[in-house]
Design an enzyme around this catalytic site. Structure first.
Site, PDB file in Angstrom:
ATOM      1  N   ASP A  13     102.121  19.492 -74.064  1.00 55.48           N
ATOM      2  CA  ASP A  13     103.101  18.864 -74.956  1.00 55.48           C
ATOM      3  C   ASP A  13     102.837  17.363 -74.936  1.00 55.48           C
ATOM      4  O   ASP A  13     102.930  16.717 -73.888  1.00 55.48           O
ATOM      5  CB  ASP A  13     104.526  19.163 -74.489  1.00 55.48           C
ATOM      6  CG  ASP A  13     105.565  18.519 -75.396  1.00 55.48           C
ATOM      7  OD1 ASP A  13     105.690  18.968 -76.547  1.00 55.48           O
ATOM      8  OD2 ASP A  13     106.233  17.564 -74.956  1.00 55.48           O
ATOM      9  N   GLU A  29      99.862  21.618 -79.953  1.00 53.15           N
ATOM     10  CA  GLU A  29     100.553  21.724 -81.232  1.00 53.15           C
ATOM     11  C   GLU A  29      99.769  21.026 -82.338  1.00 53.15           C
ATOM     12  O   GLU A  29      99.062  20.051 -82.094  1.00 53.15           O
ATOM     13  CB  GLU A  29     101.946  21.101 -81.137  1.00 53.15           C
ATOM     14  CG  GLU A  29     102.954  21.934 -80.381  1.00 53.15           C
ATOM     15  CD  GLU A  29     104.329  21.307 -80.398  1.00 53.15           C
ATOM     16  OE1 GLU A  29     105.270  21.918 -80.944  1.00 53.15           O
ATOM     17  OE2 GLU A  29     104.470  20.199 -79.861  1.00 53.15           O
ATOM     18  N   CYS A  76     114.207  28.174 -75.488  1.00 53.52           N
ATOM     19  CA  CYS A  76     114.325  28.291 -74.031  1.00 53.52           C
ATOM     20  C   CYS A  76     113.115  29.046 -73.492  1.00 53.52           C
ATOM     21  O   CYS A  76     112.791  30.144 -73.960  1.00 53.52           O
ATOM     22  CB  CYS A  76     115.612  29.017 -73.663  1.00 53.52           C
ATOM     23  SG  CYS A  76     115.811  29.288 -71.880  1.00 53.52           S
ATOM     24  N   CYS A  98     114.686  32.560 -71.556  1.00 53.54           N
ATOM     25  CA  CYS A  98     115.251  33.699 -72.276  1.00 53.54           C
ATOM     26  C   CYS A  98     114.827  33.763 -73.734  1.00 53.54           C
ATOM     27  O   CYS A  98     115.061  34.772 -74.396  1.00 53.54           O
ATOM     28  CB  CYS A  98     116.786  33.668 -72.188  1.00 53.54           C
ATOM     29  SG  CYS A  98     117.555  32.264 -73.038  1.00 53.54           S
ATOM     30  N   CYS A 148     120.041  25.334 -71.583  1.00 54.09           N
ATOM     31  CA  CYS A 148     120.138  26.576 -72.364  1.00 54.09           C
ATOM     32  C   CYS A 148     121.569  27.094 -72.319  1.00 54.09           C
ATOM     33  O   CYS A 148     122.163  27.239 -71.232  1.00 54.09           O
ATOM     34  CB  CYS A 148     119.172  27.625 -71.824  1.00 54.09           C
ATOM     35  SG  CYS A 148     119.211  29.178 -72.741  1.00 54.09           S
ATOM     36  N   CYS A 156     121.131  31.403 -70.881  1.00 56.19           N
ATOM     37  CA  CYS A 156     120.872  31.754 -69.477  1.00 56.19           C
ATOM     38  C   CYS A 156     121.212  30.633 -68.505  1.00 56.19           C
ATOM     39  O   CYS A 156     121.122  30.812 -67.289  1.00 56.19           O
ATOM     40  CB  CYS A 156     119.409  32.159 -69.301  1.00 56.19           C
ATOM     41  SG  CYS A 156     118.225  30.827 -69.641  1.00 56.19           S
ATOM     42  N   ASP A 203     110.185  18.176 -72.075  1.00 56.51           N
ATOM     43  CA  ASP A 203     108.755  18.257 -72.358  1.00 56.51           C
ATOM     44  C   ASP A 203     108.091  19.402 -71.603  1.00 56.51           C
ATOM     45  O   ASP A 203     107.193  20.060 -72.130  1.00 56.51           O
ATOM     46  CB  ASP A 203     108.078  16.928 -72.008  1.00 56.51           C
ATOM     47  CG  ASP A 203     108.606  15.771 -72.841  1.00 56.51           C
ATOM     48  OD1 ASP A 203     109.054  16.030 -73.974  1.00 56.51           O
ATOM     49  OD2 ASP A 203     108.562  14.627 -72.366  1.00 56.51           O
TER      50      ASP A 203
END
Length: 291
Positions: free
Chosen positions: A61, A145, A198, A201, A217, A220, A227
């Site tokens: 990232d 990405e 997340c 989950c 989150c 969960c 990051d």
């Protein structure tokens, strides 16, 4: 290195070792910021296919505050090469503006500015070369990405920092260095919500502002660095054959050799509710109204 009419010239690198058994086709000599550079075009046979490194898969990232966060928890600090030298650059450029055009003092002031810009570029290039070489030599599968850098620099507050980080240069170097080491590069679709998903989950947040540096989150209860959470999701998306992104399209991570497919479909919606329709949905609605 032997140059025409000049003769033998001492170089900072071992040219014979770099060329190896290749044949030199072309050589270009240039001067930049007071230093001379020679660029060689060499023809040689391709090396035998390499065995991919045994470091496993990793997701990366990229960011401004931290240059790169890996899915294994490694963080690469951003040196802010331009920001660290910006004060000296301002003074040098101010001194240059005061010199008389055509004078020797203006020429020397212009050379000082060029040397400072070259220093910034060298610092940035040194870090990126070491980082990409380390990644391509350590990991067998690298996922990043497909960042829309051109659109990101539209934010004038972050434009200078984004360009200083050189996101596209990191991807460009990874593309040819992974070919040399045998590693595989996976480019994740830019619409994949890596930051809002997340990593535990799989729940996707509707919104996540840039000021929120810690991911919480609601499903969960996971609390993790924003990051690092995105890097883990990028790694999972690069390893999976197909992933669904926020726009309802199949994300097939593009590899350097095999190519890939970008998101072209959109989530179906309705004009009647004030939301844009997809092409297939519009057609079916028109047929229903006609009938």
């Amino acid at each position: 290195m032997r140059l025409p009419r000049i003769g033998r010239v001492h170089c900072m690198e071992n040219v014979a070792k770099r060329v190896g058994d290749g044949r030199v086709l072309r050589m270009t000599v240039s001067r930049h910021a007071g230093r001379w550079h020679a660029a060689l075009t060499v023809e040689r046979a391709d090396n035998a296919p390499l065995v991919p490194p045994k470091g496993g898969a990793v997701g990366i990232d990229l960011g401004v505050k931290t240059l790169a966060v890996l899915s294994d928890g490694t963080m690469i600090a951003n040196p802010h090469a331009l920001g660290m030298s910006e004060r000296r650059l301002k003074r040098a450029q101010k001194a240059l503006s005061r010199k008389t055009k055509g004078s020797n003092r203006r020429r020397r002031a212009r050379e000082r500015v060029a040397r400072l810009h070259a220093r910034v570029a060298n610092q940035r290039r040194d870090l990126l070369d070491k980082l990409t070489t380390r990644l391509a030599s350590t990991y067998s599968d690298i996922s990043i990405e497909d960042l829309n850098v051109h659109g990101m620099v539209g934010n004038h507050r972050l434009a200078k920092a984004i360009e200083d980080a050189s996101f596209f240069e990191i991807r460009r170097q990874l593309e040819y260095k992974t070919m040399r080491t045998g590693a595989r590069l996976h480019v994740i679709d830019r619409w994949y919500p890596s930051s809002r998903t997340c990593s535990n989950c799989g729940r996707v947040k509707a919104k996540l502002s840039l000021s929120e540096r810690v991911y919480h989150c609601d499903g969960c209860g996971l609390v993790i660095d924003r990051d690092l959470n995105a890097a883990i999701n990028i790694k999972v998306a690069g390893s999976a054959p197909e992933t669904i992104n926020a726009r309802g399209a199949d994300v097939r991570p593009a590899t350097l050799r095999g190519g890939g497919q970008s998101a072209v479909k959109r989530e179906p919606s309705s004009h009647d509710n004030g939301i844009r329709l997809g092409a297939d949905t519009r057609k079916s609605v028109l047929q229903a109204k006609t009938n």
